[in-house]
Design a protein around this motif. Structure first.
Motif, PDB file in Angstrom:
ATOM      1  N   ARG A   1      -8.978  -0.638  -4.571  1.00 16.74           N
ATOM      2  CA  ARG A   1      -9.662   0.684  -4.788  1.00 16.74           C
ATOM      3  C   ARG A   1      -8.609   1.404  -5.497  1.00 16.74           C
ATOM      4  NH1 ARG A   1     -13.135   1.764   0.057  1.00 16.74           N
ATOM      5  NH2 ARG A   1     -14.574   0.625  -0.382  1.00 16.74           N
ATOM      6  N   ARG A   2      -6.909   1.625  -5.630  1.00 18.13           N
ATOM      7  CA  ARG A   2      -6.533   2.154  -5.348  1.00 18.13           C
ATOM      8  C   ARG A   2      -5.968   1.392  -6.998  1.00 18.13           C
ATOM      9  NH1 ARG A   2      -3.310   6.828  -6.454  1.00 18.13           N
ATOM     10  NH2 ARG A   2      -1.585   6.545  -6.500  1.00 18.13           N
TER      11      ARG A   2
ATOM     12  N   GLN B   1       0.916  -1.211   0.093  1.00 19.08           N
ATOM     13  CA  GLN B   1      -0.262  -0.137   0.201  1.00 19.08           C
ATOM     14  C   GLN B   1       0.752   1.123  -0.067  1.00 19.08           C
ATOM     15  OE1 GLN B   1      -2.392   0.275   3.633  1.00 19.08           O
ATOM     16  NE2 GLN B   1      -4.376   1.731   2.020  1.00 19.08           N
TER      17      GLN B   1
ATOM     18  N   ALA C   1      -8.249  -0.790   0.785  1.00 18.01           N
ATOM     19  CA  ALA C   1      -7.462   0.157  -0.297  1.00 18.01           C
ATOM     20  C   ALA C   1      -6.499   0.543  -0.941  1.00 18.01           C
ATOM     21  CB  ALA C   1      -6.780   1.124   0.585  1.00 18.01           C
TER      22      ALA C   1
ATOM     23  N   LEU D   1       2.020   1.422  -3.374  1.00 18.65           N
ATOM     24  CA  LEU D   1       1.118   2.652  -4.568  1.00 18.65           C
ATOM     25  C   LEU D   1       0.643   4.278  -4.243  1.00 18.65           C
ATOM     26  CD1 LEU D   1      -1.848  -0.819  -4.155  1.00 18.65           C
ATOM     27  CD2 LEU D   1       0.001  -0.446  -6.458  1.00 18.65           C
ATOM     28  N   ASN D   2       1.203   4.444  -3.108  1.00 14.88           N
ATOM     29  CA  ASN D   2       0.793   5.592  -2.872  1.00 14.88           C
ATOM     30  C   ASN D   2       2.082   6.915  -3.394  1.00 14.88           C
ATOM     31  OD1 ASN D   2      -1.989   5.063  -1.440  1.00 14.88           O
ATOM     32  ND2 ASN D   2      -1.261   4.715   0.316  1.00 14.88           N
TER      33      ASN D   2
ATOM     34  N   GLU E   1      -7.867   2.659  -9.438  1.00 16.47           N
ATOM     35  CA  GLU E   1      -7.290   4.517  -9.786  1.00 16.47           C
ATOM     36  C   GLU E   1      -6.062   4.231 -10.980  1.00 16.47           C
ATOM     37  OE1 GLU E   1      -7.380   8.380  -7.431  1.00 16.47           O
ATOM     38  OE2 GLU E   1      -6.358   6.674  -6.478  1.00 16.47           O
TER      39      GLU E   1
END
Length: 440
Positions: free
Chosen positions: A279-280, A204, A276, A207-208, A283
């Motif tokens: 969803r990422r 995560q 999360a 990914l951010n 996106e």
């Protein structure tokens, strides 16, 4: 050494579970206790303090409340002391941030006078009814303390697969070190090994960041898919003192079966994190058309690992179709869990301590180690009883309860009333339950 300087309990390590014991004893001035840790100050998983990471536990399962809700070292007392009780309530958290929990632990550690940091226990021996701890103090001086009883709470050690262990270094690290080596997350090609909560948190975080066509992240897991933790009400009964007590009475082979069956009750990823991530990914792929190569690879077991020309080659087998794959990466992050080990300072006692066939402590119901010393001198093990008391052991769920059990054993009386009504679920057969009652 005078009788007044003889401790009732000396502890090695000042992690959360030791904090729990110390917080209970803080209200018992008749008990002399001191706990020692080689670190200069308290810290809890500093390498895993990634942004937004949550704890998989209720804030009520703190260091003291389950056994002593009026204890001033509760999580609620911490919120009040920090002037954010109402702000915390208004957030309506489903889970507490790990940073918040770390702040609570540090607050307790800074407030308990029985904790001694910067004290490196080198050796523990036993003679004449007392454990002798030889240690190096903060200023380099030799210090000796004696105690009737001993607790060991040195925590767990990061574990790596055999094929990866020899590669540990600047570009191959355990996930527990991510936040203290943040530069490793800036690599363009990264492989994550492990599909539990730690692996999720690292993926995560990657990914951010800003993703480009040069980025490739491969996430390898032995699990059949990226599975959520089972936090349903009846499964949560596994994390109750009643179930842990029944589990302790099972034969070793049956305990092993249960631990394997219950893996996802303690070792899955939080559903909010998985949502999360998905969803990422949606996106990035469908809305942004991002060209980064993000590969989720379940069913794979890492079988070999090579390093050459500045990159790693990861050899895997696929349990889905029986095939094999080789993946390449510049950086490897091992989200491969932890294991317990007897600390080196206990070497003088090692032949006196009974171990299981797998090299773990043989533990009594009160978390004391089975050893050949006097019954009046106990050696308690903290965070080392998963094999004997169940999957709840490394969790905070019954930390306060376990510490209260240890304090009762230390006092030789039931200072804490730890009786409970029967569980909602009838785990044991009538015959087993009758044997348990008779043993008491």
């Amino acid at each position: 050494m005078s009788a007044s300087s003889l401790l009732d309990l000396a502890g090695i390590g000042c992690g959360p579970f030791t904090l729990s014991v110390a917080a209970h004893l803080d209200r018992l001035p008749e008990v002399s206790a001191a706990f020692f840790d080689r670190r200069p100050a308290f810290s809890w998983h500093p390498g895993m303090m990634l942004p937004g990471v949550e704890l998989q536990n209720s804030c009520l399962k703190d260091l003291v409340s389950a056994a002593d809700p009026t204890n001033p070292w509760s999580f609620l007392s911490y919120l009040v002391s920090q002037k954010r009780f109402y702000a915390f309530l208004n957030c309506e958290f489903d889970a507490v941030y790990r940073k918040e929990t770390a702040g609570y632990f540090k607050w307790v550690a800074n407030g308990l006078p029985s904790l001694n940091f910067g004290h490196d226990v080198r050796e523990v021996s036993f003679s004449d009814g007392a454990f002798t701890l030889r240690m190096t103090g903060p200023d380099g001086t030799d210090i000796t303390r004696q105690s009737r009883n001993l607790s060991v709470g040195v925590g767990v050690t990061p574990w790596a697969p055999d094929c990866a262990r020899r590669h540990l270094g600047p570009t191959c690290v355990h996930a527990s070190q991510i936040a203290v080596t943040p530069e490793i997350l800036s690599a363009r090609r990264i492989a994550i090994i492990g599909g539990g909560q730690s692996g999720c948190e690292v993926f995560q975080a990657l990914l951010n960041r800003d993703m480009t066509a040069e980025d490739e992240v491969v996430w390898i897991s032995r699990r059949p898919t990226f599975e959520p933790i089972d936090a349903s009400p009846f499964t949560n009964e596994y994390f109750s003192p009643t179930y842990s007590d029944l589990f302790h009475g099972l034969p070793a082979f049956r305990k092993g079966e249960k631990l394997e069956q219950q893996k996802l009750a303690s070792d899955g990823a939080s559903l909010s994190t998985l949502k999360a991530i998905y969803r990422r990914l949606y996106e990035l792929k469908h809305l942004d058309g991002n060209p980064a190569r993000l590969r989720l690879l379940p069913n794979r077991t890492l079988t070999a690992m090579d390093h050459g020309n500045g990159q790693y080659q990861l050899h895997t087998t696929n349990a889905f179709d029986g095939g094999s794959d080789v993946f390449t990466a510049d950086v490897v992050i091992l989200a491969t869990g932890y294991h317990t080990a007897m600390p080196e300072c206990l070497a003088p006692l090692s032949r006196r301590i009974r171990l299981t066939d797998s090299g773990q402590y043989c533990l009594n119901r009160d978390y004391s180690v089975d050893w050949d010393g006097p019954a009046a001198n106990r050696l308690f093990a903290l965070n080392a009883s998963r094999h004997s008391h169940g999957i709840v052991d490394p969790q905070l769920s019954i930390a306060a309860w376990r510490s209260a059990e240890i304090v009762n054993a230390l006092l030789g009386r039931n200072h804490f009333d730890l009786t409970l009504p029967p569980s909602m679920v009838e785990w044991a057969s009538g015959h087993t339950a009758a044997l348990r009652i008779a043993a008491e």
